[in-house]
Design an enzyme around this catalytic site. Structure first.
Site, PDB file in Angstrom:
ATOM      1  N   CYS A 146     -24.016 -15.890 -14.171  1.00 49.68           N
ATOM      2  CA  CYS A 146     -24.819 -14.682 -13.941  1.00 49.68           C
ATOM      3  C   CYS A 146     -23.946 -13.432 -13.854  1.00 49.68           C
ATOM      4  O   CYS A 146     -24.171 -12.450 -14.584  1.00 49.68           O
ATOM      5  CB  CYS A 146     -25.677 -14.855 -12.699  1.00 49.68           C
ATOM      6  SG  CYS A 146     -24.814 -15.556 -11.276  1.00 49.68           S
TER       7      CYS A 146
HETATM    8  N1  LIG Z   1     -28.707 -19.264  -9.051  1.00 46.74           N
HETATM    9  C1  LIG Z   1     -28.268 -18.511 -10.033  1.00 46.74           C
HETATM   10  O1  LIG Z   1     -28.464 -17.282 -10.046  1.00 46.74           O
HETATM   11  C2  LIG Z   1     -27.506 -19.132 -11.177  1.00 46.74           C
HETATM   12  C3  LIG Z   1     -27.251 -18.336 -12.301  1.00 46.74           C
HETATM   13  C4  LIG Z   1     -26.543 -18.889 -13.383  1.00 46.74           C
HETATM   14  C5  LIG Z   1     -26.131 -20.208 -13.317  1.00 46.74           C
HETATM   15  N2  LIG Z   1     -26.372 -20.952 -12.205  1.00 46.74           N
HETATM   16  C6  LIG Z   1     -25.904 -22.344 -12.207  1.00 46.74           C
HETATM   17  O2  LIG Z   1     -27.028 -23.171 -12.502  1.00 46.74           O
HETATM   18  C7  LIG Z   1     -26.925 -24.399 -11.795  1.00 46.74           C
HETATM   19  C8  LIG Z   1     -28.158 -24.553 -10.910  1.00 46.74           C
HETATM   20  O3  LIG Z   1     -28.161 -23.467  -9.991  1.00 46.74           O
HETATM   21  P1  LIG Z   1     -29.357 -23.220  -8.954  1.00 46.74           P
HETATM   22  O4  LIG Z   1     -29.086 -21.915  -8.341  1.00 46.74           O
HETATM   23  O5  LIG Z   1     -30.662 -23.468  -9.621  1.00 46.74           O
HETATM   24  O6  LIG Z   1     -29.045 -24.391  -7.902  1.00 46.74           O
HETATM   25  P2  LIG Z   1     -29.988 -24.976  -6.758  1.00 46.74           P
HETATM   26  O7  LIG Z   1     -31.076 -24.020  -6.468  1.00 46.74           O
HETATM   27  O8  LIG Z   1     -29.094 -25.390  -5.651  1.00 46.74           O
HETATM   28  O9  LIG Z   1     -30.586 -26.282  -7.443  1.00 46.74           O
HETATM   29  C9  LIG Z   1     -29.793 -27.362  -7.809  1.00 46.74           C
HETATM   30  C10 LIG Z   1     -30.639 -28.471  -8.411  1.00 46.74           C
HETATM   31  O10 LIG Z   1     -29.776 -29.578  -8.690  1.00 46.74           O
HETATM   32  C11 LIG Z   1     -30.265 -30.758  -8.024  1.00 46.74           C
HETATM   33  N3  LIG Z   1     -29.081 -31.446  -7.490  1.00 46.74           N
HETATM   34  C12 LIG Z   1     -28.316 -31.068  -6.467  1.00 46.74           C
HETATM   35  N4  LIG Z   1     -27.258 -31.898  -6.339  1.00 46.74           N
HETATM   36  C13 LIG Z   1     -27.355 -32.792  -7.327  1.00 46.74           C
HETATM   37  C14 LIG Z   1     -26.568 -33.894  -7.758  1.00 46.74           C
HETATM   38  N5  LIG Z   1     -25.443 -34.228  -7.125  1.00 46.74           N
HETATM   39  N6  LIG Z   1     -26.973 -34.609  -8.822  1.00 46.74           N
HETATM   40  C15 LIG Z   1     -28.096 -34.266  -9.469  1.00 46.74           C
HETATM   41  N7  LIG Z   1     -28.896 -33.247  -9.103  1.00 46.74           N
HETATM   42  C16 LIG Z   1     -28.518 -32.502  -8.061  1.00 46.74           C
HETATM   43  C17 LIG Z   1     -31.202 -30.284  -6.950  1.00 46.74           C
HETATM   44  O11 LIG Z   1     -32.265 -31.205  -6.911  1.00 46.74           O
HETATM   45  P3  LIG Z   1     -32.576 -32.292  -5.812  1.00 46.74           P
HETATM   46  O12 LIG Z   1     -31.728 -31.991  -4.597  1.00 46.74           O
HETATM   47  O13 LIG Z   1     -34.039 -32.170  -5.590  1.00 46.74           O
HETATM   48  O14 LIG Z   1     -32.194 -33.548  -6.467  1.00 46.74           O
HETATM   49  C18 LIG Z   1     -31.738 -28.971  -7.515  1.00 46.74           C
HETATM   50  O15 LIG Z   1     -32.873 -29.222  -8.324  1.00 46.74           O
HETATM   51  C19 LIG Z   1     -25.613 -24.347 -10.991  1.00 46.74           C
HETATM   52  O16 LIG Z   1     -24.607 -25.000 -11.704  1.00 46.74           O
HETATM   53  C20 LIG Z   1     -25.353 -22.850 -10.896  1.00 46.74           C
HETATM   54  O17 LIG Z   1     -23.982 -22.556 -10.762  1.00 46.74           O
HETATM   55  C21 LIG Z   1     -27.061 -20.457 -11.141  1.00 46.74           C
END
Ligand SMILES: NC(=O)c1ccc[n+]([C@@H]2O[C@H](COP(=O)([O-])OP(=O)(O)OC[C@H]3O[C@@H](n4cnc5c(N)ncnc54)[C@H](OP(=O)(O)O)[C@@H]3O)[C@@H](O)[C@H]2O)c1
Length: 341
Positions: A146
């Site tokens: 981001c």
């Molecule tokens: N937030 C942002 O603004 C943003 C922007 C660009 C990129 N990203 C990237 O996109 C990815 C997701 O970000 P997010 O902000 O959506 O994260 P998040 O809100 O913390 O969600 C993470 C997801 O991954 C699952 N999860 C967590 N640990 C896991 C594991 N060990 N194995 C499999 N599933 C797992 C969780 O599901 P359950 O716990 O229900 O299984 C949840 O659905 C990250 O790599 C982040 O760096 C985020």
């Protein structure tokens, strides 16, 4: 019509993808995964979500989809990507696992062994505006971070023009709290964040630094180093990067420098559906972009320093929206499909 699977649908970026794909006219959602909530409907987690049943990743019906989106933490995403790639699926990974070309750089910054280094060379860095030709053939797309999206879109026209820059590039960035994901941690609790404003990883300490510099060097190999200072802003979503550069332009008059720079940006983004170069005198703000796939860019001259303001919604242009934009290019749909508000 294609079918898509979303891994990590209970997270912020995963849910944003569900929202975008549920209204995309050419995509059906084939499955949504969660490890912690498998067997429950997504609408139990997010009340406005469709009632898709969550499945554990190991049980996701990969054979029923054409493309998968990985909205998982880094290191968890790469093994999932490999399973999908081996099954012949096209993969768009929102994590950092395939963004850095050098395995050692990834391991230095993310403190884990790379789970799938053999795929690093094949991954296309999906900053859509500058990757269209590669995206159409890509099997694996590394969706940019981001902060990098906001900073790189703000810098590209200047760097690609080959203008020498004096001194460091300074990016002072502020992100809403959803940038840290949905998993609660002490520094993102309401009481810690509300009414507060916190710098973190400032200077050369944040994981997005090598990703941004890798891309900067691809446009201008001898560009000066980046000083990158992220801040946690007490709002739910949005990123504003204020970038300071000193172009080495011996034109003499301030108005002709800004005119020349503005010309570069307007030419680069003239036909871009999601990048807006703001009129003279206007600066980018979160209000220009939140809940949209837009990037707003403002240009201001202060003495010999060019100040670029670049704003995006971290969950849309900085994550799920850009992922859908990439998918549209990959499969040959209209690039804006499902993304115009
Ligand atoms: N937030 C942002 O603004 C943003 C922007 C660009 C990129 N990203 C990237 O996109 C990815 C997701 O970000 P997010 O902000 O959506 O994260 P998040 O809100 O913390 O969600 C993470 C997801 O991954 C699952 N999860 C967590 N640990 C896991 C594991 N060990 N194995 C499999 N599933 C797992 C969780 O599901 P359950 O716990 O229900 O299984 C949840 O659905 C990250 O790599 C982040 O760096 C985020």
């Amino acid at each position: 019509m294609i079918r898509a699977g979303i891994y990590g649908a209970t997270g912020y970026t995963g849910y944003e993808l569900v929202r975008l794909l549920a209204r995309h006219p050419q995509v059906e959602v084939g499955f949504v995964t969660s490890e912690s909530q498998a067997g429950r409907p997504l609408s139990v987690i997010f009340p406005q979500a469709p009632a898709y049943e969550l499945v554990a990743a190991a049980k996701a019906p990969l054979d029923q989809v054409d493309v998968v989106f990985l909205c998982l933490p880094h290191a968890a995403a790469a093994p999932t990507a490999v399973s999908a790639l081996n099954a012949g699926k096209r993969v768009i990974d929102l994590s950092a696992d395939f963004r850095l070309k050098e395995r050692t750089v990834y391991e230095q910054w993310y403190k884990v062994s790379h789970p799938a280094p053999d795929w690093l060379a094949a991954a296309v860095y999906g900053l859509t505006e500058f990757a269209r030709a590669e995206l159409s053939e890509a099997q694996l797309v590394a969706n940019p971070g981001c902060y990098p999206t906001s900073i790189l879109l703000g810098l590209q026209p200047l760097l690609a023009a080959g203008l020498p820059l004096n001194g460091p590039i300074i990016a002072d960035s502020k992100s809403g709290v959803s940038g840290a994901g949905r998993m609660p941690r002490q520094h993102t609790h309401f009481v810690e964040v509300a009414g507060n404003f916190t710098p973190y990883g400032i200077g050369r300490g944040h994981r997005h630094l090598p990703e941004i510099e890798q891309q900067i060097r691809s446009w201008q190999p001898d560009a000066p180093p980046l000083i990158f200072s992220p801040h946690l802003l007490p709002v739910p979503r949005g990123i504003l990067s204020t970038i300071y550069v000193n172009p080495d332009m011996v034109i003499g008059h301030r108005s002709s420098v800004i005119g020349e720079v503005r010309g570069l940006y307007e030419a680069a983004y003239e036909d871009e559906p999601f990048v807006d170069v703001l009129p003279e005198g206007e600066v980018a703000t979160l209000a220009h972009v939140v809940h949209s796939n837009r990037c707003a860019i403002g240009l201001t001259m202060a003495g010999s320093t060019l100040i670029i303001t670049s704003a995006i919604d971290n969950l849309i242009k900085g994550a799920a929206g850009q992922a859908v934009q990439n998918m549209n290019v990959m499969v040959g749909f209209e690039e804006t499909m499902g993304l115009k508000s």
